[in-house]
Motif scaffolding. Structure first.
Motif, PDB file in Angstrom:
ATOM      1  N   TRP A 163      22.233   0.757 -28.688  1.00  0.00           N
ATOM      2  CA  TRP A 163      23.669   0.534 -28.827  1.00  0.00           C
ATOM      3  C   TRP A 163      23.939  -0.800 -29.533  1.00  0.00           C
ATOM      4  O   TRP A 163      24.897  -0.927 -30.284  1.00  0.00           O
ATOM      5  CB  TRP A 163      24.323   0.546 -27.450  1.00  0.00           C
ATOM      6  CG  TRP A 163      25.725   1.029 -27.494  1.00  0.00           C
ATOM      7  CD1 TRP A 163      26.853   0.281 -27.379  1.00  0.00           C
ATOM      8  CD2 TRP A 163      26.153   2.381 -27.638  1.00  0.00           C
ATOM      9  NE1 TRP A 163      27.971   1.079 -27.469  1.00  0.00           N
ATOM     10  CE2 TRP A 163      27.556   2.386 -27.622  1.00  0.00           C
ATOM     11  CE3 TRP A 163      25.501   3.599 -27.789  1.00  0.00           C
ATOM     12  CZ2 TRP A 163      28.324   3.535 -27.748  1.00  0.00           C
ATOM     13  CZ3 TRP A 163      26.258   4.757 -27.915  1.00  0.00           C
ATOM     14  CH2 TRP A 163      27.665   4.708 -27.886  1.00  0.00           C
ATOM     15  N   HIS A 164      23.079  -1.780 -29.266  1.00  0.00           N
ATOM     16  CA  HIS A 164      23.304  -3.090 -29.867  1.00  0.00           C
ATOM     17  C   HIS A 164      22.376  -3.376 -31.014  1.00  0.00           C
ATOM     18  O   HIS A 164      22.244  -4.513 -31.449  1.00  0.00           O
ATOM     19  CB  HIS A 164      23.141  -4.182 -28.801  1.00  0.00           C
ATOM     20  CG  HIS A 164      24.174  -4.069 -27.711  1.00  0.00           C
ATOM     21  ND1 HIS A 164      23.835  -3.791 -26.404  1.00  0.00           N
ATOM     22  CD2 HIS A 164      25.506  -4.120 -27.741  1.00  0.00           C
ATOM     23  CE1 HIS A 164      24.934  -3.723 -25.687  1.00  0.00           C
ATOM     24  NE2 HIS A 164      25.971  -3.917 -26.466  1.00  0.00           N
TER      25      HIS A 164
ATOM     26  N   LYS B 121      26.242   3.694 -38.173  1.00  0.00           N
ATOM     27  CA  LYS B 121      26.029   3.267 -36.782  1.00  0.00           C
ATOM     28  C   LYS B 121      27.270   3.557 -35.947  1.00  0.00           C
ATOM     29  O   LYS B 121      27.172   4.093 -34.834  1.00  0.00           O
ATOM     30  CB  LYS B 121      25.727   1.765 -36.734  1.00  0.00           C
ATOM     31  CG  LYS B 121      24.271   1.426 -36.888  1.00  0.00           C
ATOM     32  CD  LYS B 121      24.019  -0.006 -36.479  1.00  0.00           C
ATOM     33  CE  LYS B 121      23.051  -0.619 -37.475  1.00  0.00           C
ATOM     34  NZ  LYS B 121      22.942  -2.072 -37.346  1.00  0.00           N
ATOM     35  N   TYR B 122      28.450   3.192 -36.482  1.00  0.00           N
ATOM     36  CA  TYR B 122      29.685   3.433 -35.728  1.00  0.00           C
ATOM     37  C   TYR B 122      29.942   4.912 -35.541  1.00  0.00           C
ATOM     38  O   TYR B 122      30.362   5.351 -34.465  1.00  0.00           O
ATOM     39  CB  TYR B 122      30.875   2.766 -36.426  1.00  0.00           C
ATOM     40  CG  TYR B 122      31.058   1.337 -35.994  1.00  0.00           C
ATOM     41  CD1 TYR B 122      30.731   0.278 -36.843  1.00  0.00           C
ATOM     42  CD2 TYR B 122      31.513   1.040 -34.718  1.00  0.00           C
ATOM     43  CE1 TYR B 122      30.869  -1.027 -36.432  1.00  0.00           C
ATOM     44  CE2 TYR B 122      31.659  -0.258 -34.298  1.00  0.00           C
ATOM     45  CZ  TYR B 122      31.333  -1.306 -35.160  1.00  0.00           C
ATOM     46  OH  TYR B 122      31.461  -2.604 -34.747  1.00  0.00           O
ATOM     47  N   ALA B 123      29.681   5.693 -36.607  1.00  0.00           N
ATOM     48  CA  ALA B 123      29.875   7.135 -36.507  1.00  0.00           C
ATOM     49  C   ALA B 123      28.952   7.734 -35.454  1.00  0.00           C
ATOM     50  O   ALA B 123      29.361   8.542 -34.611  1.00  0.00           O
ATOM     51  CB  ALA B 123      29.621   7.795 -37.866  1.00  0.00           C
ATOM     52  N   GLY B 124      27.690   7.287 -35.488  1.00  0.00           N
ATOM     53  CA  GLY B 124      26.727   7.773 -34.513  1.00  0.00           C
ATOM     54  C   GLY B 124      27.137   7.421 -33.095  1.00  0.00           C
ATOM     55  O   GLY B 124      27.041   8.252 -32.175  1.00  0.00           O
ATOM     56  N   LEU B 128      28.147   9.963 -29.995  1.00  0.00           N
ATOM     57  CA  LEU B 128      27.488   9.976 -28.689  1.00  0.00           C
ATOM     58  C   LEU B 128      28.457   9.638 -27.570  1.00  0.00           C
ATOM     59  O   LEU B 128      28.401  10.208 -26.482  1.00  0.00           O
ATOM     60  CB  LEU B 128      26.332   8.976 -28.681  1.00  0.00           C
ATOM     61  CG  LEU B 128      25.061   9.418 -29.378  1.00  0.00           C
ATOM     62  CD1 LEU B 128      24.044   8.303 -29.353  1.00  0.00           C
ATOM     63  CD2 LEU B 128      24.493  10.659 -28.710  1.00  0.00           C
ATOM     64  N   ALA B 129      29.363   8.687 -27.835  1.00  0.00           N
ATOM     65  CA  ALA B 129      30.221   8.193 -26.754  1.00  0.00           C
ATOM     66  C   ALA B 129      31.296   9.189 -26.365  1.00  0.00           C
ATOM     67  O   ALA B 129      31.586   9.373 -25.172  1.00  0.00           O
ATOM     68  CB  ALA B 129      30.859   6.871 -27.170  1.00  0.00           C
ATOM     69  N   ALA B 130      31.916   9.843 -27.368  1.00  0.00           N
ATOM     70  CA  ALA B 130      33.039  10.739 -27.064  1.00  0.00           C
ATOM     71  C   ALA B 130      32.634  11.900 -26.156  1.00  0.00           C
ATOM     72  O   ALA B 130      33.284  12.142 -25.131  1.00  0.00           O
ATOM     73  CB  ALA B 130      33.674  11.235 -28.353  1.00  0.00           C
ATOM     74  N   PRO B 131      31.565  12.654 -26.481  1.00  0.00           N
ATOM     75  CA  PRO B 131      31.176  13.732 -25.566  1.00  0.00           C
ATOM     76  C   PRO B 131      30.795  13.224 -24.186  1.00  0.00           C
ATOM     77  O   PRO B 131      31.121  13.849 -23.176  1.00  0.00           O
ATOM     78  CB  PRO B 131      29.970  14.377 -26.255  1.00  0.00           C
ATOM     79  CG  PRO B 131      30.090  14.007 -27.666  1.00  0.00           C
ATOM     80  CD  PRO B 131      30.724  12.674 -27.690  1.00  0.00           C
ATOM     81  N   PHE B 132      30.098  12.061 -24.146  1.00  0.00           N
ATOM     82  CA  PHE B 132      29.699  11.520 -22.843  1.00  0.00           C
ATOM     83  C   PHE B 132      30.933  11.179 -22.015  1.00  0.00           C
ATOM     84  O   PHE B 132      31.019  11.503 -20.829  1.00  0.00           O
ATOM     85  CB  PHE B 132      28.816  10.289 -23.049  1.00  0.00           C
ATOM     86  CG  PHE B 132      28.441   9.614 -21.773  1.00  0.00           C
ATOM     87  CD1 PHE B 132      29.034   8.414 -21.395  1.00  0.00           C
ATOM     88  CD2 PHE B 132      27.498  10.178 -20.922  1.00  0.00           C
ATOM     89  CE1 PHE B 132      28.685   7.793 -20.215  1.00  0.00           C
ATOM     90  CE2 PHE B 132      27.152   9.572 -19.736  1.00  0.00           C
ATOM     91  CZ  PHE B 132      27.740   8.376 -19.378  1.00  0.00           C
ATOM     92  N   VAL B 172      36.795   4.316 -27.284  1.00  0.00           N
ATOM     93  CA  VAL B 172      37.090   3.065 -28.003  1.00  0.00           C
ATOM     94  C   VAL B 172      36.404   1.894 -27.316  1.00  0.00           C
ATOM     95  O   VAL B 172      35.780   1.048 -27.969  1.00  0.00           O
ATOM     96  CB  VAL B 172      38.616   2.864 -28.069  1.00  0.00           C
ATOM     97  CG1 VAL B 172      38.941   1.477 -28.577  1.00  0.00           C
ATOM     98  CG2 VAL B 172      39.243   3.900 -28.982  1.00  0.00           C
ATOM     99  N   GLY B 173      36.470   1.878 -25.983  1.00  0.00           N
ATOM    100  CA  GLY B 173      35.813   0.798 -25.252  1.00  0.00           C
ATOM    101  C   GLY B 173      34.321   0.752 -25.497  1.00  0.00           C
ATOM    102  O   GLY B 173      33.730  -0.306 -25.747  1.00  0.00           O
ATOM    103  N   LEU B 174      33.679   1.924 -25.465  1.00  0.00           N
ATOM    104  CA  LEU B 174      32.227   1.966 -25.673  1.00  0.00           C
ATOM    105  C   LEU B 174      31.872   1.577 -27.101  1.00  0.00           C
ATOM    106  O   LEU B 174      30.829   0.947 -27.351  1.00  0.00           O
ATOM    107  CB  LEU B 174      31.685   3.370 -25.377  1.00  0.00           C
ATOM    108  CG  LEU B 174      31.548   3.716 -23.899  1.00  0.00           C
ATOM    109  CD1 LEU B 174      31.181   5.176 -23.737  1.00  0.00           C
ATOM    110  CD2 LEU B 174      30.481   2.856 -23.228  1.00  0.00           C
ATOM    111  N   LEU B 175      32.722   1.952 -28.061  1.00  0.00           N
ATOM    112  CA  LEU B 175      32.429   1.595 -29.446  1.00  0.00           C
ATOM    113  C   LEU B 175      32.491   0.085 -29.658  1.00  0.00           C
ATOM    114  O   LEU B 175      31.760  -0.468 -30.477  1.00  0.00           O
ATOM    115  CB  LEU B 175      33.432   2.276 -30.381  1.00  0.00           C
ATOM    116  CG  LEU B 175      33.106   3.697 -30.794  1.00  0.00           C
ATOM    117  CD1 LEU B 175      34.209   4.276 -31.646  1.00  0.00           C
ATOM    118  CD2 LEU B 175      31.805   3.731 -31.555  1.00  0.00           C
TER     119      LEU B 175
END
Lengths: 165, 177
Positions: A163-164, B121-124, B128-132, B172-175
């Motif tokens: 992630w980072h 990276k942001y797209a990836g 990952l974050a949205a479905p989770f 948004v928070g996770l991104l």
């Protein structure tokens, strides 16, 4: 006229009724269970009209499975939060429990897919084959997760680092 | 009478009533078919095969394709799709690590991700974050249904919109992390 009266007298009616009842009563000695007499005709077993069979009820596949699935899903929430809050390398046990719980949760989800879309009742060959393939795959995944958590940095650490990155 | 008129035999009935000889000819013409059909007898299993092959070719009315999109069932299938997607990722990575630990170990993966352009990276991360996030919040919605809450139509819609809002906020928070 008197003959009709005699026929309709109470005693004669009672006698006639008993004979009629005996004649209409099902003859248990004659018919077998599959051709038992029911109003509307005998019921034959072994045709396309047979009702579907159900597996014997078993709490392990019923209410216990349901309760286990919900408890596991509920438990994943604090587990994930705790694992990512603490950092995987310091608390390897927590990472391990999270890994196993995630794999179990995924396995139950995949099994639900098979039961919903590829039930053995409709897919007598493909259903059981895929069920056992799923079980073997889950075993392999558990081994992989164990290897990764012991020989490498662990799942939570990997996700945090990627992630980072 | 009405039936013969409706079926179209009114004229024929009247003509046969007035002219008996024409009636005999009419009766014979209706009784003997003009074409002769060949009949072939088959065993029951062969008949069943023909019937089944006909049944396979029969069309069915649209049902799945015309159901109005609603928060209820879209949310339900989205929960399943997100769960399956994340699980496939987990299973795939674990098996890949088991089969080829040299190529899929953490150092290689981190190196690979670090080398990607920022946009990717942001797209990836979003993918990952949205479905989770959705699966997690909707999972809580499912668990509250199991406890007997939000089991009305209004409750389902309110909790559904809440889940969507929380998903957006969490993604948004996770991104940004």
């Amino acid at each position: 006229m008197s003959l009709a009266l005699a026929a309709r007298s109470a005693t004669n009616q009672r006698i006639a009724a008993t004979f009629a009842r005996r004649a209409l009563a099902p003859r248990f000695a004659r018919g077998a269970a599959d051709t038992a007499y029911v109003p509307g005709g005998p019921v034959y077993k072994g045709t396309v009209n047979d009702p579907t069979t159900f597996p014997p009820p078993n709490k392990t596949h019923g209410s216990y499975h349901w309760a286990f699935e919900r408890l596991l899903s509920a438990g994943l929430v604090p587990l994930t939060v705790a694992a990512f809050a603490t950092s995987g390398s310091n608390y390897a046990m927590l990472d391990g429990i999270l890994g196993v719980s995630l794999v179990m949760h995924s396995h139950i989800g995949f099994d639900a897919l098979l039961v919903d879309y590829l039930h053995p009742r409709k897919f007598p060959l493909l259903g059981p084959v895929l069920t056992w393939t799923l079980r073997a795959t889950t075993v392999g995944v558990l081994v992989g997760v164990y290897q990764f958590n012991t020989q490498d940095i662990g799942l939570t650490e990997l996700i945090a680092k990627v992630w980072h990155a | 009478m009405m039936i013969t008129r409706a079926v179209g035999l009114g004229v024929a009935v009247r003509r046969s009533a007035l002219n008996p000889q024409a009636a005999r000819a009419l009766v014979f013409r209706n009784a003997t078919p003009k074409r002769f059909i060949q009949i072939q007898s088959l065993s029951p299993s062969a008949e069943q095969q023909i019937l089944n092959s006909q049944r396979l070719k029969r069309p069915s009315s649209p049902h799945f394709t015309i159901y109005q999109p609603q928060l209820t069932w879209i949310g339900s299938i989205a929960n399943r799709v997100t769960g399956v997607g994340l699980s496939v990722l987990l299973y795939g990575y674990a098996l890949a690590y088991l089969v080829a630990p040299g190529t899929f170990d953490s150092t290689h993966v981190i190196e690979f991700v670090a080398g990607l352009p920022d946009a990717v990276k942001y797209a990836g991360k979003a993918i990952l974050a949205a479905p989770f996030a959705f699966h997690s919040w909707n999972g809580l919605r499912h668990l509250s249904w199991d406890m007997g809450k939000f089991l009305t139509l209004k409750g389902a819609y309110q909790s559904g919109y809440a889940v969507l809002g929380l998903t957006a906020a969490t993604t948004v928070g996770l991104l940004m992390m």
